[in-house]
Scaffold this motif. Sequence first.
Motif, PDB file in Angstrom:
ATOM      1  N   ALA A   1       0.831  -1.202   0.000  1.00 56.53           N
ATOM      2  CA  ALA A   1       0.000   0.000   0.000  1.00 56.53           C
ATOM      3  C   ALA A   1       0.860   1.244   0.000  1.00 56.53           C
ATOM      4  CB  ALA A   1      -0.926  -0.004   1.209  1.00 56.53           C
ATOM      5  N   ALA A   2       1.941   1.212   0.780  1.00 55.77           N
ATOM      6  CA  ALA A   2       2.831   2.377   0.834  1.00 55.77           C
ATOM      7  C   ALA A   2       3.454   2.631  -0.519  1.00 55.77           C
ATOM      8  CB  ALA A   2       3.911   2.163   1.882  1.00 55.77           C
ATOM      9  N   ALA A   3       3.877   1.541  -1.203  1.00 51.06           N
ATOM     10  CA  ALA A   3       4.479   1.709  -2.517  1.00 51.06           C
ATOM     11  C   ALA A   3       3.466   2.264  -3.498  1.00 51.06           C
ATOM     12  CB  ALA A   3       5.014   0.365  -3.013  1.00 51.06           C
ATOM     13  N   ASN A   4       2.244   1.756  -3.406  1.00 50.55           N
ATOM     14  CA  ASN A   4       1.165   2.251  -4.250  1.00 50.55           C
ATOM     15  C   ASN A   4       0.970   3.739  -4.068  1.00 50.55           C
ATOM     16  OD1 ASN A   4      -0.267   1.059  -6.182  1.00 50.55           O
ATOM     17  ND2 ASN A   4      -1.859   0.205  -4.865  1.00 50.55           N
ATOM     18  N   LEU A   5       0.973   4.146  -2.804  1.00 51.71           N
ATOM     19  CA  LEU A   5       0.781   5.555  -2.495  1.00 51.71           C
ATOM     20  C   LEU A   5       1.941   6.377  -3.001  1.00 51.71           C
ATOM     21  CD1 LEU A   5      -0.685   5.347   1.111  1.00 51.71           C
ATOM     22  CD2 LEU A   5      -1.895   5.954  -0.959  1.00 51.71           C
ATOM     23  N   ALA A   6       3.108   5.792  -3.069  1.00 46.21           N
ATOM     24  CA  ALA A   6       4.244   6.528  -3.615  1.00 46.21           C
ATOM     25  C   ALA A   6       4.028   6.844  -5.084  1.00 46.21           C
ATOM     26  CB  ALA A   6       5.527   5.711  -3.448  1.00 46.21           C
ATOM     27  N   GLY A   7       3.092   6.123  -5.718  1.00 45.64           N
ATOM     28  CA  GLY A   7       2.731   6.427  -7.096  1.00 45.64           C
ATOM     29  C   GLY A   7       3.762   6.006  -8.119  1.00 45.64           C
TER      30      GLY A   7
ATOM     31  N   PRO B   1      10.933  -5.245   0.843  1.00 48.04           N
ATOM     32  CA  PRO B   1       9.609  -5.186   1.480  1.00 48.04           C
ATOM     33  C   PRO B   1       8.632  -4.194   0.837  1.00 48.04           C
ATOM     34  CG  PRO B   1      11.333  -5.204   3.151  1.00 48.04           C
ATOM     35  CD  PRO B   1      12.020  -5.062   1.830  1.00 48.04           C
ATOM     36  N   ASP B   2       9.132  -3.133   0.221  1.00 50.84           N
ATOM     37  CA  ASP B   2       8.224  -2.151  -0.376  1.00 50.84           C
ATOM     38  C   ASP B   2       7.548  -2.657  -1.637  1.00 50.84           C
ATOM     39  OD1 ASP B   2       8.157   0.306   1.208  1.00 50.84           O
ATOM     40  OD2 ASP B   2      10.312   0.371   0.854  1.00 50.84           O
ATOM     41  N   ARG B   3       8.018  -3.814  -2.152  1.00 52.92           N
ATOM     42  CA  ARG B   3       7.396  -4.473  -3.292  1.00 52.92           C
ATOM     43  C   ARG B   3       7.288  -3.545  -4.509  1.00 52.92           C
ATOM     44  NH1 ARG B   3       5.693  -9.333  -2.252  1.00 52.92           N
ATOM     45  NH2 ARG B   3       4.459  -9.381  -4.180  1.00 52.92           N
ATOM     46  N   VAL B   4       8.383  -2.890  -4.811  1.00 52.38           N
ATOM     47  CA  VAL B   4       8.471  -2.053  -6.004  1.00 52.38           C
ATOM     48  C   VAL B   4       9.646  -2.571  -6.832  1.00 52.38           C
ATOM     49  CG1 VAL B   4       8.887   0.269  -6.912  1.00 52.38           C
ATOM     50  CG2 VAL B   4       7.532  -0.033  -4.835  1.00 52.38           C
ATOM     51  N   PRO B   5       9.438  -2.972  -8.070  1.00 49.29           N
ATOM     52  CA  PRO B   5      10.538  -3.507  -8.873  1.00 49.29           C
ATOM     53  C   PRO B   5      11.599  -2.443  -9.149  1.00 49.29           C
ATOM     54  CG  PRO B   5       8.582  -3.174 -10.230  1.00 49.29           C
ATOM     55  CD  PRO B   5       8.158  -2.964  -8.811  1.00 49.29           C
TER      56      PRO B   5
END
Length: 642
Positions: A4-10, A57-61
């Motif tokens: 969710a945090a990564a998503n919010l980072a856009g 952990p942030d799940r951003v490639p």
Amino acid sequence: MAAAAANLAGRPGVRVVVIGDPGTGKSSLVVAVATEQFPENVPKVMPHTRLPADYFPDRVPITIVDTSSSPEQKPKLIAECQAADAVVLTYACDRLSTLDRLSSYWLPELRRIQLKAPVIVVGCKLDLRDDQQNSLEQTMAPIMQSFREIETCIECSALRQIQVPEVFYYAQKAVLHPTAPLFDQEAQSLKPRCVRALKRIFILCDHDRDGALSDVELNDFQVRCFSAPLQPTEISGVKRVVQEKMPEGVNDSGLTLTGFLFLHALFIEKGRLETTWTVLRKFGYDNEIKLRDDFIPTSVKRAPDQTVELTNEVIDYLKGIFNMFDIDNDEALLPSELDDLFSTAPENPWTSDLYKDCAERNVLGGLSLEGFLSKWALMTLLDPANSFANLVYVGYSGDFNSAFTITRKRRVDRKKQQTQRNVFQCYVFGPKGAGKTALLQSFLGRQPSDALPTNSDRFAANTVEPSDGTRKTLVLREIPEGDVRSLLNNKESLAPCDVAVFVYDSCDEFSWQRARDLLVQVASHGENTGYEVPCLIVAAKDDLDQSPVALQESTRVSQDMGIETPIPISVKLKDLNSIFCRIVHAAQRPHLSIPETEAGKSRRQYRQLLNRSLMVVSVGAAIGVVGVAAYRVYAARRNSSS
């Protein structure tokens, strides 16, 4: 939670570019993080390498871009850096010359190309490092002091697999949880915009408005941001840490704003930026610490001749806010009180030239309630999205539709010969020196000499009480003579205009001639585009000797164009001849006072002639049809009788 945090980072992914001197271990570092092995044979430049989303952990490639430092590849290296989200700058721990090159070449070069991305300095080949060398902290402290763009420093060994993943974890973290927007490294304090956002969050979580977060409120905050409650012992521990370092951070009611800010500064100093960023993103903030587009609409769908106005609900809310921040109860907001009101917004939106001098102020510079509401009306008229954002920043909890209403199209108003608008915009045209600025200043109860110089449009907003007893907001926009041509190049430039006023110096024949030309240009533009506007002529400086030619010609032109005769005013004598009420009156009856040029009259006469011709043809055709029908009836009867 991390997703969710990564998503919010856009961000769908993070692009990390690796640069540095030849032989510092760039390619080995890339291979080692991708394969978790030290490569025997390493190509000079690795192809783009992708770390999957679940790597951290942030799940951003992460996409890693290796580069060549050869001179012929420099343009490509610069292009890659400018497209990077983060830059990993390498040196070799066993070659001090490559360390010196950071300050002498690489970091100045990144400044030269105006790199915006954070920089991670990485000492490779840690396994070959001389034990007699200074520690990393001692080595990098002076460099980081000179180059604040460095986010962090780390040493690693691709051969021994020491801190290799950490290099790219810190690079990703610098993008998803950047330090620069939150913390001033030099002052060692939270940045003003971060403080403002955290203050707003604190107020939103302080449900009982007692200036402190109770244990219950702290727990609610924790659950909202991190989806996990705090145990009573944890809450006590947090407050104890704050109280030891900053006694005013805790009182009998709980954690104060001072303590709340202190905690976040502590998290950041300890490298836990993700904590503060998680909080900010849970409350809708982006990386610039402004509310995201999914919280604040960036545009409002409407026709060019529709405008946006505040609803009565919001006006009542703003009146309450005004009274709340009028600490000295003098029925005016001083600049300091206004700054306090906007202290939960990224900045005070009224510090720009556009708003700075647009409303009435008292002798101490205080803004009356009417001036306060007029500024909000102006901001809503010009930039509804920004107006709504600032409403949210100062605590308004309603949605966009409860805050604003979109007015009916002006074309419809003209057809219905009335308007439901409460805010009218008047464009003030006229040659230089005619008295446009003086008219705006008098609307605000000021002297012409009080006007501040500005390079942008000048506005004046105030309330007017027309003869029907209602209260309307009138916005005067001064159009410099030199800007008229560029304004009228836009087909829809007159769409937001309710009334156009043409000011001329009644002592100066040439001033009238220029005003007349402007009137014809505006009237012609309205006729050609369909955005006709009511027009008034204002003869300024009525206290001085009048030009008979200007008076005679202006009267004749107004009669020829079918509008009201020129309105004489004297700002110096404060004899304004009810000009502002007359402007509002013209706006309220949008079908009147619309000028007609000679070309417009010719078109109208042509249309009338054409309509008459079509009517004659239609009547003739109808008579012919009736005649044929009558003949057929006659013929039928004759045949039947025979």
